[in-house]
Design a protein around this motif. Structure first.
Motif, PDB file in Angstrom:
ATOM      1  N   ALA A  91       0.853  -1.200   0.000  1.00  0.00           N
ATOM      2  CA  ALA A  91       0.000   0.000   0.000  1.00  0.00           C
ATOM      3  C   ALA A  91       0.890   1.252   0.000  1.00  0.00           C
ATOM      4  CB  ALA A  91      -0.925  -0.015   1.208  1.00  0.00           C
ATOM      5  N   LYS A 101      -3.103  -0.571  -4.994  1.00  0.00           N
ATOM      6  CA  LYS A 101      -4.467  -0.354  -4.499  1.00  0.00           C
ATOM      7  C   LYS A 101      -5.193  -1.653  -4.179  1.00  0.00           C
ATOM      8  CE  LYS A 101      -4.349   4.110  -5.194  1.00  0.00           C
ATOM      9  NZ  LYS A 101      -3.677   4.813  -4.114  1.00  0.00           N
ATOM     10  N   CYS A 130      -5.174  -7.296   4.248  1.00  0.00           N
ATOM     11  CA  CYS A 130      -5.439  -6.345   3.150  1.00  0.00           C
ATOM     12  C   CYS A 130      -6.421  -5.271   3.602  1.00  0.00           C
ATOM     13  CB  CYS A 130      -6.060  -7.073   1.958  1.00  0.00           C
ATOM     14  SG  CYS A 130      -4.883  -7.981   1.008  1.00  0.00           S
ATOM     15  N   VAL A 131      -7.496  -5.701   4.234  1.00  0.00           N
ATOM     16  CA  VAL A 131      -8.523  -4.738   4.665  1.00  0.00           C
ATOM     17  C   VAL A 131      -7.892  -3.740   5.645  1.00  0.00           C
ATOM     18  CG1 VAL A 131     -10.704  -4.496   5.906  1.00  0.00           C
ATOM     19  CG2 VAL A 131     -10.412  -6.342   4.241  1.00  0.00           C
ATOM     20  N   ASP A 132      -7.090  -4.252   6.581  1.00  0.00           N
ATOM     21  CA  ASP A 132      -6.457  -3.370   7.570  1.00  0.00           C
ATOM     22  C   ASP A 132      -5.514  -2.363   6.904  1.00  0.00           C
ATOM     23  OD1 ASP A 132      -7.844  -4.691   9.482  1.00  0.00           O
ATOM     24  OD2 ASP A 132      -6.161  -5.884  10.228  1.00  0.00           O
ATOM     25  N   ASN A 139      -5.991  -1.125   3.997  1.00  0.00           N
ATOM     26  CA  ASN A 139      -6.760  -0.345   3.022  1.00  0.00           C
ATOM     27  C   ASN A 139      -6.492  -0.746   1.569  1.00  0.00           C
ATOM     28  OD1 ASN A 139      -8.813   1.446   2.915  1.00  0.00           O
ATOM     29  ND2 ASN A 139      -7.506   3.236   2.590  1.00  0.00           N
ATOM     30  N   LEU A 152     -17.970  -4.167   5.602  1.00  0.00           N
ATOM     31  CA  LEU A 152     -17.207  -3.510   4.540  1.00  0.00           C
ATOM     32  C   LEU A 152     -18.090  -3.328   3.308  1.00  0.00           C
ATOM     33  CD1 LEU A 152     -14.120  -2.819   4.555  1.00  0.00           C
ATOM     34  CD2 LEU A 152     -13.810  -4.850   3.162  1.00  0.00           C
ATOM     35  N   ARG A 188     -15.368  -2.391  -1.795  1.00  0.00           N
ATOM     36  CA  ARG A 188     -14.012  -2.605  -1.262  1.00  0.00           C
ATOM     37  C   ARG A 188     -13.572  -4.066  -1.357  1.00  0.00           C
ATOM     38  NH1 ARG A 188     -10.882   1.239  -1.480  1.00  0.00           N
ATOM     39  NH2 ARG A 188      -9.549   0.229   0.059  1.00  0.00           N
TER      40      ARG A 188
END
Ligand code: PGA
Length: 234
Positions: A70, A75, A102-104, A106, A143, A147
């Motif tokens: 990131a 992205k 990944c979510v953490d 972003n 989420l 996303r």
């Protein structure tokens, strides 16, 4: 582990601008800066990676975290590709931890699911795909669907030249969508497995196929351009 710096240069010079579709490109890690900085690609592509490690940081020599990619401008990250699951023995627990990392960080997870030929033949394809999707379904409670991206890639179709038929692919996409509930209706579900200029048009016309995860054909910029044109013309 295909391509080269030269391919990245050719790709950024020759990829045609197709403004009405999203084009996401996931090179090997070390080529990420070359593509994020390629002015020619800015504005119509997103750059991502093909894998991340499940831990945030630490003594994991040779590994790369979601936060690191990131930081370098990526992205999204492909998670749970069948080659990672099969060759590197990443089970659902590891894949789910990668999803969370990944979510953490972003990053948008591009989450791959798909059955083997034996699983398709013995009638367990749907159950296998649902098992792989369990954590992602939980995530959709918090989420937004934009996303996350799901890619259905039957293992027997990857790199074999034998794509799933448009009808079979659409049927599984429909099952994935209904399994994921209300948010599933908004989720992008890509098909992957021997997508080429020869089959892209028929596949993209299916109701539940929102796009493609292209492997081999993306190593040939003119074939990839042709797929983009076919998708954009839909
Ligand atoms: P393929 O690869 O398009 O060459 O079948 C797909 C993939 O590796 O995800």
């Amino acid at each position: 582990m295909n391509g080269s710096q030269n391919l990245c240069e050719t790709f950024s010079e020759q990829l045609r601008d197709v403004p009405d579709i999203d084009i996401w490109v996931a090179p090997p890690f070390i080529y990420v800066p070359a593509l994020t900085e390629a002015e020619r690609l800015q504005g119509f592509t997103q750059i991502g990676v093909q894998n991340v490690h499940e831990e945030v940081q630490g003594a994991f020599t040779g590994e790369v975290s979601a936060a690191m990619v990131a930081e370098m401008g990526a992205k999204f990250a492909i998670i749970g590709h069948s080659e990672r699951r099969n060759i590197y023995l990443e089970n659902d627990t590891i894949v789910d931890r990668k999803l969370k990392s990944c979510v953490d960080a972003n990053l948008i997870p591009l989450f791959c699911v798909g059955e083997s030929i034996e699983e398709r033949q013995n009638g367990s394809a749907e159950a296998v795909v649902q098992r792989q999707l369990r954590s992602l379904k939980g995530l959709l409670e918090t989420l937004p669907a934009e996303r996350l991206v799901v890619a259905y890639e039957p293992i027997w179709a990857i790199g074999t030249g034998i794509s799933a038929s448009p009808g079979d692919a659409d049927e599984m996409h429909g099952k994935i969508r209904s399994y994921l509930g209300d948010e599933g209706a908004k989720l992008r579900i890509l098909y992957g497995g021997s997508v080429s200029p020869n089959n892209a048009e028929k596949l993209i016309k299916q109701t539940n196929i929102d796009g493609f995860l292209v492997g081999g054909a993306a190593l040939d910029v003119s074939a990839f351009n042709e797929i983009c044109q076919l998708v954009g013309g839909d």
